[in-house]
Design an enzyme around this catalytic site. Structure first.
Site, PDB file in Angstrom:
ATOM      1  CD  GLU A  82      28.035 -32.539  -4.111  1.00  0.00           C
ATOM      2  OE1 GLU A  82      29.086 -32.652  -3.482  1.00  0.00           O
ATOM      3  OE2 GLU A  82      27.744 -33.261  -5.079  1.00  0.00           O
ATOM      4  NE  ARG A 138      33.239 -31.039  -3.532  1.00  0.00           N
ATOM      5  CZ  ARG A 138      32.701 -32.077  -4.118  1.00  0.00           C
ATOM      6  NH1 ARG A 138      32.377 -32.025  -5.380  1.00  0.00           N
ATOM      7  NH2 ARG A 138      32.475 -33.167  -3.443  1.00  0.00           N
ATOM      8  NE  ARG A 174      36.791 -43.542  -3.522  1.00  0.00           N
ATOM      9  CZ  ARG A 174      35.976 -42.500  -3.716  1.00  0.00           C
ATOM     10  NH1 ARG A 174      34.703 -42.561  -3.388  1.00  0.00           N
ATOM     11  NH2 ARG A 174      36.451 -41.386  -4.220  1.00  0.00           N
ATOM     12  CG  HIS A 191      29.685 -37.717  -0.981  1.00  0.00           C
ATOM     13  ND1 HIS A 191      29.622 -39.092  -0.873  1.00  0.00           N
ATOM     14  CD2 HIS A 191      30.269 -37.462  -2.160  1.00  0.00           C
ATOM     15  CE1 HIS A 191      30.156 -39.643  -1.943  1.00  0.00           C
ATOM     16  NE2 HIS A 191      30.564 -38.669  -2.744  1.00  0.00           N
ATOM     17  CG  ASN A 208      35.020 -29.232  -7.491  1.00  0.00           C
ATOM     18  OD1 ASN A 208      36.096 -29.461  -6.916  1.00  0.00           O
ATOM     19  ND2 ASN A 208      34.088 -30.145  -7.652  1.00  0.00           N
TER      20      ASN A 208
END
Ligand code: ADP
Length: 396
Positions: A380, A89, A237, A178, A7
């Site tokens: 993940e 990823r 956010r 996601h 990643n």
């Protein structure tokens, strides 16, 4: 099989070496400060190692990763030949990618084409891919996209009600993120419920949060949009916002669009509402000590998540299974309870004792709850490893 999961961020690179069948993690780590100086944080065999290693680019970071994996003291394999494949990823697959795929020149070109949609992440993801290709040219590489799981959404879910030219010319639409997590918990929910024929709402609630509405194993809608800014309020956010708010602030304070978006991405959400932290643990502690701003931040977050659950139940025409995952979803019993409060009319009934679970797969709904409510810890990396192994095995 040994799958190396990568990643790559702009100045960091996370890795895990994993068996996709058992989920066993043999080693994992983080290369940080790439392009600045370089530090490797590696853990394997219950031991942590930190080494300062110059990493002017991602290539040195990958080289350092492979070196430590085969290191005679801290390594877990004898040779890099024991790495069967690498799963990368990748943030944004745009309208190019509906699933994970084996990387070749066309795939690299298509990931490059998606850079305008993921300007911060896709270039870093590509650096990770190219660095791996350079040092392990014969090892198959697979790209796993954060957006791919959501590509089954129908147009009524993914189109924005703005002039069509922006969709046609610029691929402006809802993508969602996601996706690897939503895919993993969907897969698990289907296994645990024993049927694919169910309506699921997944709540991935972490520092970044998103929900997905799934039926028949396919994503029908998701809360994030063209970028991860949309949906419920998050750590920093804002989530969904009347766009005119941005225009108002930009005009009044002479702020550029980039600065305004930075404020909405980095300085908003529960951090802004609580005035204390973006970390839900701090906010829960603040609220427990009587801080009203913290209480409002928790209330607002739960309210918006609850509204999404209700709207997705309506979108799906029913609800069989509600899933909580990621940092907050897996660990905060109080937030799960707060979110589900008032959802009894939908058939959601939480059992307070069962809901005390943390970080473990468990049903938290009461026996007579119409909707089965699950905590399913996301994984993940395992999803990336499984997708990678599946594609590489099929190609053999
Ligand atoms: P990311 O989006 O960075 O992957 P995570 O899924 O790791 O985030 O979630 C991080 C969030 O989970 C943090 O806000 C943290 O406060 C929250 N969290 C972790 N454990 C708990 C807990 N026991 N109670 C409440 N929140 C928790």
């Amino acid at each position: 099989m040994n799958i190396l999961i990568i990643n790559a961020g702009s100045s960091s690179l996370k890795y895990q070496l994993m068996d996709p069948e058992t989920g066993d993690v043999f080693a994992k780590g983080l290369c940080e400060r790439i392009g600045i100086d370089g530090r490797l944080n590696h853990s394997a065999n219950g031991k942590k190692v930190v080494k300062d290693i110059p990493m002017p680019t991602h290539s040195e970071a990958i080289a350092a990763t492979l070196d430590i994996l085969v290191d005679s003291v801290d390594g877990v394999i004898q040779s890099t030949d024991q790495i069967d494949a690498v799963g990368h990823r990748v943030l944004h697959g745009g309208m190019e990618f509906f699933a994970s795929c084996i990387i070749n020149d066309d795939v690299i070109a298509a990931i490059e084409k998606c850079i305008p949609l993921g300007p911060l992440h896709n270039p870093a993801n590509l650096m990770g891919i190219r660095a791996c290709q350079a040092v392990m040219p014969t090892t198959p590489q697979v790209a796993v996209f954060d957006t791919a799981f959501h590509m089954t959404m129908p147009p009524k879910a993914y189109r924005y009600a703005i002039p069509t030219e922006y969709y046609k010319n610029d691929s402006i639409r809802r993508y969602g993120f996601h996706g690897t997590s939503h895919k993993y918990v969907t897969k698990r929910a289907i296994e645990l419920m024993g049927t694919k024929d169910i309506k699921i709402v997944n709540c991935h609630l972490g520092n970044g949060s998103s929900l997905s509405a799934v039926s028949g194993g396919k994503c029908q809608d998701t809360s994030m949009g063209l970028t991860p800014l949309a949906g419920v309020p998050m750590g920093t956010r804002s989530g969904d916002l009347d766009t005119a708010v941005a225009q108002f602030i930009m005009n009044k304070y002479g702020m550029s669009a980039d600065d305004c978006l930075n404020m909405l991405n980095k300085k908003s959400g529960v951090l802004a509402l609580s005035g204390v932290s973006s970390d839900f643990r701090d906010i829960e502690n603040g609220a427990a000590e009587g801080n009203e701003d913290c209480a409002l931040a928790l209330d607002k977050f739960a309210y918006e998540v609850r509204k999404y659950i209700g709207s997705y139940a309506a979108a799906l025409g029913g609800l069989d299974c509600l899933v909580f995952t990621a940092g907050v979803g897996e660990n905060s019993a109080s937030m799960r309870a707060r979110i589900c409060e008032g959802l009894e009319f939908l058939g959601v009934k939480i059992d307070a004792e069962k809901n005390s679970v943390r970080g473990k797969e468990a049903i938290i709904s009461a026996d007579d709850s119409k909707v089965t409510v699950w905590v399913i810890p996301t994984n993940e990396e395992l999803m990336i490893a499984q997708d990678t192994a599946e594609l590489v095995s099929a190609a053999k």
